[in-house]
Scaffold this active site. Structure first.
Site, PDB file in Angstrom:
ATOM      1  N   TYR A   1      56.144  39.574  -9.499  1.00 13.18           N
ATOM      2  CA  TYR A   1      57.206  40.533  -9.168  1.00 13.18           C
ATOM      3  C   TYR A   1      58.587  39.887  -9.302  1.00 13.18           C
ATOM      4  O   TYR A   1      59.516  40.487  -9.852  1.00 13.18           O
ATOM      5  CB  TYR A   1      56.976  41.041  -7.752  1.00 13.18           C
ATOM      6  CG  TYR A   1      57.904  42.129  -7.284  1.00 13.18           C
ATOM      7  CD1 TYR A   1      57.839  43.413  -7.824  1.00 13.18           C
ATOM      8  CD2 TYR A   1      58.825  41.889  -6.277  1.00 13.18           C
ATOM      9  CE1 TYR A   1      58.673  44.425  -7.365  1.00 13.18           C
ATOM     10  CE2 TYR A   1      59.667  42.887  -5.810  1.00 13.18           C
ATOM     11  CZ  TYR A   1      59.588  44.145  -6.360  1.00 13.18           C
ATOM     12  OH  TYR A   1      60.422  45.151  -5.907  1.00 13.18           O
TER      13      TYR A   1
ATOM     14  N   LYS B   1      61.463  41.198 -11.894  1.00 11.98           N
ATOM     15  CA  LYS B   1      62.743  41.704 -11.409  1.00 11.98           C
ATOM     16  C   LYS B   1      63.910  40.829 -11.849  1.00 11.98           C
ATOM     17  O   LYS B   1      64.999  41.338 -12.139  1.00 11.98           O
ATOM     18  CB  LYS B   1      62.711  41.837  -9.883  1.00 11.98           C
ATOM     19  CG  LYS B   1      61.803  42.958  -9.390  1.00 11.98           C
ATOM     20  CD  LYS B   1      62.188  44.315  -9.968  1.00 11.98           C
ATOM     21  CE  LYS B   1      61.451  45.459  -9.295  1.00 11.98           C
ATOM     22  NZ  LYS B   1      61.787  46.776  -9.893  1.00 11.98           N
TER      23      LYS B   1
END
Length: 304
Positions: A155, A159
């Site tokens: 993640y 991001k």
């Protein structure tokens, strides 16, 4: 209505933050293409907008493949005649520590968040440039991508990569009048609902009560609706001069995140050898940078 006549695609907008974004864009006058992998969820999201007097249609498909990106753009054009705004919100989580993270855990998150953002923005930008539309690209980042977070290798990478792409797209799309920005939301979601630290805030939100000021002000932690206004603003003509930025929002707080910059610089005649670094690294660069989110202690009355 500030977005009257505009058409938006919002990925991952069946529920949660994505739904709040879609509803706010519709409230400001935009027609919206909803996207979700579940038909019932997508249909309910469309109904929430049309029942309120807005216009919306749904595309039920997973974000990541080029085919989905092209379908989203084509649906906007077929249903509403054009595409002006893209919000890339779709995402999944596969949290675990590095040594337990499987290839599938990594690839799934990268495929939806990072590749999905790339394919959707490529399709939207291609359409906007071909039709001379000064469009708006709004990509959803995360504090994890800015600071790192334990158990979120996949993640965090996705991001952080999204913000890197946004900075590049701001340069590449400037001549066409298309802006590209990243929004870093901090809000009550299904993920934060499981974190004990946020229990008092989530509990208040679920009861329809105002979150304690500690969360809204000190932490900048709020509801999905607290984020949605920024999405609509960045989609509007009022934000035509804003591009390449990472903007944080949550609760009562608005933030502009810095781009990575050198915080210390030192020079040594002849360069930095191994021995020179052993002897002088700390003195040359000073304090090291922190990693991860840092939260202050909860006030006693908010502890659960």
């Amino acid at each position: 209505m500030s977005l009257h006549g505009k058409v938006a695609v919002v990925t991952g907008s069946g529920r949660g933050l994505g739904l709040a974004y879609a509803q706010e864009l519709a409230r400001q006058g935009a027609s919206v293409v909803i996207n979700d992998v579940d038909a019932a969820t997508a249909d309910a999201a469309v109904k929430s907008i049309t029942d309120a007097g807005g216009s919306a249609v749904a595309v039920v498909a997973p974000v990541g493949p080029t085919e989905t990106a092209e379908q989203l753009v084509q649906t906007a054009v077929d249903a509403f005649g054009r595409l002006d705004i893209l919000v890339t919100n779709a995402g999944v989580l596969r949290d675990t520590v590095l040594w337990k993270m499987s290839d599938d855990d990594f690839d799934t998150v990268i495929g939806v968040h990072l590749r999905g953002t790339f394919t959707c923005v490529r399709a939207a930008a291609t359409y906007m440039r071909a039709n001379e539309i000064a469009g708006r690209i709004i990509c959803i980042g995360s504090p994890t991508g800015q600071r790192g977070n334990f158990g979120q290798t996949n993640y965090a990478a996705a991001k952080a990569g999204i913000v890197g792409m946004v900075r590049t797209w701001a340069l590449e799309l400037k001549k066409a009048g298309i802006t590209a920005n990243a929004v870093i939301p901090v809000a009550a979601t299904a993920m934060t609902a499981t974190v004990p630290y946020f229990a008092a805030a989530v509990e208040a939100d679920e009861k329809g009560e105002a979150m304690p000021a500690f969360f809204r002000h000190d932490l900048g932690f709020g509801t999905s609706d607290d984020v949605a206004g920024l999405i609509a603003f960045l989609a509007s003509d009022a934000a035509a001069g804003i591009s390449g930025q990472a903007i944080g929002i949550g609760g009562d707080r608005l933030q502009l995140w810095s781009h990575p910059e050198a915080v210390a610089t030192a020079y040594r005649d002849g360069g930095w050898t191994y021995d020179a670094l052993v002897d002088g690294f700390t003195g040359a660069v000073g304090d090291l940078q922190s990693v991860g989110e840092r939260f202050p202690p909860l006030p006693e009355d908010l502890q659960r």
